[in-house]
Design an enzyme around this catalytic site. Structure first.
Site, PDB file in Angstrom:
ATOM      1  N   HIS A  26       0.850  -1.196   0.000  1.00  0.00           N
ATOM      2  CA  HIS A  26       0.000   0.000   0.000  1.00  0.00           C
ATOM      3  C   HIS A  26       0.880   1.239   0.000  1.00  0.00           C
ATOM      4  O   HIS A  26       2.006   1.221   0.512  1.00  0.00           O
ATOM      5  CB  HIS A  26      -0.934  -0.002   1.220  1.00  0.00           C
ATOM      6  CG  HIS A  26      -2.036   0.993   1.128  1.00  0.00           C
ATOM      7  ND1 HIS A  26      -1.922   2.276   1.621  1.00  0.00           N
ATOM      8  CD2 HIS A  26      -3.273   0.910   0.581  1.00  0.00           C
ATOM      9  CE1 HIS A  26      -3.052   2.926   1.385  1.00  0.00           C
ATOM     10  NE2 HIS A  26      -3.878   2.127   0.754  1.00  0.00           N
ATOM     11  N   ASP A  58      -8.056  -4.952  -0.611  1.00  0.00           N
ATOM     12  CA  ASP A  58      -8.411  -5.683  -1.825  1.00  0.00           C
ATOM     13  C   ASP A  58      -8.121  -7.175  -1.713  1.00  0.00           C
ATOM     14  O   ASP A  58      -8.722  -7.977  -2.436  1.00  0.00           O
ATOM     15  CB  ASP A  58      -7.648  -5.114  -3.024  1.00  0.00           C
ATOM     16  CG  ASP A  58      -8.083  -3.694  -3.365  1.00  0.00           C
ATOM     17  OD1 ASP A  58      -9.299  -3.457  -3.407  1.00  0.00           O
ATOM     18  OD2 ASP A  58      -7.208  -2.835  -3.561  1.00  0.00           O
TER      19      ASP A  58
END
Length: 454
Positions: free
Chosen positions: A332, A391
């Site tokens: 991320h 996700d």
């Protein structure tokens, strides 16, 4: 159009592409030499500070003596810890997406009476304008629901008698309408896509007053309109986790960039939808599910860490999967040690995943979360903080809920709508300047040559 392109036309396009490649190249190393912050990232991968916001704080690291230091991830909605908000909703066993939408838009938690009034207002706007579905969705179907959503939002401009008014009162009305009707748009667009491209029956269910957003979605995507409260509340949790993620994420920043120009709400929000579609952003949840299928085909024993590590290494070396070299759902831009959204979702999805027969899939994704940093370190020879992002688990949760893959990213958009709207309002009210970053020009100065002399 491309499907029907003649061989001659395709060859002409190929030649033009060759011309582009011949005369266009930028060496990525020039960015570092010239101090260009590629991707609006600083050298330590922190984001370039571009604005101020009251809406959300994404905390993924600490700055200790000017050095970026890994830390457990935290997400604050209007100053309230996401985990506290989720626990407050779960403790009372109720739906929370509407309450969160109120919090994001107005900056305060609503009273019971305020929340009831807000839910009534959302219910008033669930339905689309007369003949909108027939004219804007059925007559122009799309193989991708995200593109149809973007086009439908743009089309709503034509149904709004006051579309260009950027006063707070008018934009607030537009925002609430979009939060309410986006689930209706995506479920209708999906049905038309089923009929046109999948050659399956389509069915349209009208929204039912008194239902939450999550209940409405579950009811309208199922042929028999039946769902359990456990399913709807898990979807509600997903929507809470995806509702907002700061002003710097790509889709929200796109919305703020357009809003800074003074354009209309429909243009600004459709830009955010277009951004979210990308596989590096909201489209990543579909890529995780695709990656999972590759892994299930390529790994004989899901309980063997060695086999899993070997396959992850193949993915990184571009020898397996989609050959992108990416482990989708891992890493991320902000979070270093953990993404709180991923941890919450993993915890609350396990029971239903096992019940629905997806327990092995969940355990395999948990192994991806555990082993990817190890494999990456062994292959690259560097110790990099890599954590699972939301996700990694959201696609599997949608699959567990029986939600078709075509709606994975559109549901992300429906969830993120209140966040986008809150940022649009904030940018219009307090931004004050059109965003205009600079690009360093590398082209050499040269004279214009008459066409007969070239």
């Amino acid at each position: 159009m491309a499907l029907h392109m003649s061989y001659e036309k395709q060859q002409a396009i190929n030649r033009l592409c060759e011309q582009f490649r011949k005369y266009n190249f930028i060496d990525p190393s020039d960015c570092e030499k010239l101090g260009v912050k590629r991707g609006l990232r600083n050298a330590d991968n922190t984001g370039v500070l571009a604005g101020l916001t009251l809406i959300c704080d994404v905390v993924g690291y600490d700055m200790v003596d000017g050095v970026k230091t890994p830390a457990e991830g935290k997400l604050y909605y209007r100053g309230i810890d996401l985990e506290d908000f989720v626990q407050g909703i779960l403790a009372q066993d109720r739906y929370g997406f509407e309450e969160l939408s109120y919090l994001l838009l107005f900056g305060i938690l609503p009273t019971a009476r305020q929340l009831e009034g807000f839910c009534d207002t959302l219910a008033d706007f669930r339905d689309l304008p007369p003949y909108f579905v027939e004219d804007m969705i059925m007559k122009a179907p799309s193989p991708n629901v995200m593109n149809k959503l973007a086009r439908s939002i743009l089309a709503m401009y034509s149904y709004d008698d006051n579309a260009d008014d950027v006063s707070m009162e008018n934009v607030m009305r537009q925002c609430i309408e979009l939060i309410a009707c986006t689930p209706t748009i995506i479920t209708n667009a999906y049905q038309v896509k089923r009929r046109q491209y999948d050659k399956k029956s389509m069915y349209f269910h009208m929204p039912k007053r008194g239902m939450s957003t999550a209940q409405t979605i579950m009811r309208t995507i199922r042929p028999d309109k039946r769902f359990t409260e456990e399913e709807a509340k898990l979807l509600d949790l997903c929507m809470i986790l995806m509702a907002e993620h700061g002003g710097g994420n790509n889709s929200t920043f796109a919305c703020r960039v357009l809003s800074s120009s003074g354009t209309d709400t429909y243009a600004a929000i459709s830009a955010a939808v277009g951004s979210l579609k990308g596989f590096r952003h909201g489209g990543a949840n579909i890529k995780v599910v695709e990656m999972l299928e590759y892994m299930k085909e390529g790994i004989a024993d899901y309980g063997d860490d060695g086999q899993i590590k070997d396959f992850l290494a193949k993915l990184i070396r571009r020898e397996a999967g989609d050959k992108s070299g990416l482990i989708y759902g891992i890493g991320h831009a902000v979070y270093t040690k953990s993404d709180p959204r991923a941890q919450i979702l993993k915890t609350h999805a396990e029971k239903l995943a096992v019940e629905k027969g997806f327990g092995d899939d969940l355990r395999l994704l948990q192994k991806v979360e555990e082993l990817t940093p190890v494999v990456f370190g062994e292959l690259k020879g560097i110790d990099k903080n890599l954590c699972a992002n939301v996700d990694l688990y959201s696609g599997l949760v949608f699959k567990t809920l029986g939600i078709p893959e075509d709606l994975f990213t559109p549901l992300f958009a429906a969830s993120r709508m209140p966040g986008w709207c809150a940022h649009r309002l904030e940018e219009l009210m307090f931004g004050g300047r059109i965003m205009r970053p600079a690009y360093k020009a590398l082209s050499e100065k040269r004279a214009y040559v008459p066409i007969e002399n070239r």
